[in-house]
Design an enzyme around this catalytic site. Structure first.
Site, PDB file in Angstrom:
ATOM      1  CB  SER A 150      -2.660  39.023  33.906  1.00 53.88           C
ATOM      2  OG  SER A 150      -0.512  40.081  33.438  1.00 53.88           O
ATOM      3  CG  MET A 151       0.315  42.883  37.091  1.00 56.61           C
ATOM      4  SD  MET A 151       0.831  44.494  37.931  1.00 56.61           S
ATOM      5  CE  MET A 151       2.348  44.520  36.597  1.00 56.61           C
ATOM      6  CG  ASP A 197       1.857  35.445  27.689  1.00 55.13           C
ATOM      7  OD1 ASP A 197       3.204  37.055  27.540  1.00 55.13           O
ATOM      8  OD2 ASP A 197       1.023  35.339  28.504  1.00 55.13           O
ATOM      9  CG  HIS A 229      -0.814  38.118  28.619  1.00 51.57           C
ATOM     10  ND1 HIS A 229       0.471  37.329  29.319  1.00 51.57           N
ATOM     11  CD2 HIS A 229      -0.679  39.377  29.084  1.00 51.57           C
ATOM     12  CE1 HIS A 229       0.255  38.292  30.705  1.00 51.57           C
ATOM     13  NE2 HIS A 229      -0.913  39.153  29.913  1.00 51.57           N
TER      14      HIS A 229
END
Length: 277
Positions: A150-151, A197, A229
């Site tokens: 993710s981030m 996602d 996700h």
């Protein structure tokens, strides 16, 4: 729905020479000849763990083989508002295949990709300097890599773009608002996304990042049919074996794993690369 698998053409002559030079520089074969079944399971190395205090990052847990030897170092970062523990499954599995892996906690749960990039690099610096505990003497500091979700995946790609001395990067369902550093990335980068996602959609994130990475850099985009996700938190397949194969191929320079980076998996909705690797 038909599954579309697209593989880009062969690498240019210059990239081929670069890949050969990179392989020769750090060709390491840790473990027996791989099979698909073997890399879908824990590897041949028993592992242990060691806590590390944060120094530019929140904190970390290092997973490493108990066997003596020198191993590539990989730092892995969780996503937004997510704990270090969400990356433990991928970190442990990778360590059993012959890597030293540090799963980090971020300074705050709300850090954005650029901060996570800095923290991944800080973790590599901190862990590679350790001379106490089970990790002492087990790191080949010339072979360092980054990964994240993710981030943390966005941070992974930013860290790679800013640090050409890294040897590999793997981003899981990456999220970021910028492709600036990706456009200059020279570090072999694999991106894994999911068709379901809705947080970091492939079209809005992974595909853009893949397209931004120069064609002269080894790169791969694998999209898993039906994955949401959170698929990286489960260390499921083909996520885990693709991660292992990419790190083996580029962090170890072990071409025995190239065959597992061709997109031939029924779980994939699409696959793009500038291989073969």
């Amino acid at each position: 729905m038909f599954k579309i698998k697209h593989t880009l053409g062969a690498l240019s002559v210059s990239l081929s020479l670069l890949a050969l030079a990179s392989t020769a520089a750090h060709a390491v074969q840790n473990g027996p000849a791989p099979t698909l079944g073997a890399i879908k399971a824990d590897g041949p190395y028993a592992i242990t763990s060691q806590a590390v205090a944060g120094n530019g990052f929140g904190a970390g847990t290092i997973y490493m083989p108990t066997a003596a030897g020198k191993y590539a170092l990989v730092a892995i970062c969780p996503g937004f508002v997510s704990a270090q523990s969400t990356m433990a499954g991928l970190a442990k599995r990778l360590a059993t295949h012959g890597f030293v892996v540090v799963a980090i906690s971020t300074n705050t749960l709300f850090d954005f990709p650029s901060s996570r990039a800095t923290q991944l690099l800080a973790a590599l610096k901190t862990v590679s300097a350790l001379n106490t505990g089970a990790v002492a003497g087990k790191i080949d500091t010339t072979r360092q890599a980054v990964s994240g979700w993710s981030m943390g995946g966005g941070g992974t790609l930013e860290a790679a773009g800013a640090t050409p001395g890294l040897v590999a990067a793997v981003a899981f369902a990456p999220w970021d608002t910028s492709t600036t550093k990706m456009k200059v990335n020279k570090v072999p980068a694999a991106i894994i996304g999911g068709t379901s996602d809705t947080i970091a959609s492939v079209a809005g994130h992974s595909q853009k990042f893949y397209d931004a990475i120069p064609t002269t850099t080894p790169k791969l985009l694998a999209v898993i049919e039906g994955a949401d996700h959170f698929f990286p938190t489960k260390a499921s397949e083909p996520t885990s074996y693709t991660n292992i194969s990419w790190m083996k191929r580029f962090a170890d320079g072990d071409t025995r794993y190239s065959t597992f980076l061709n997109g031939n998996d029924a779980a994939l909705a699409s696959f793009s690369s500038n291989g073969p690797f």
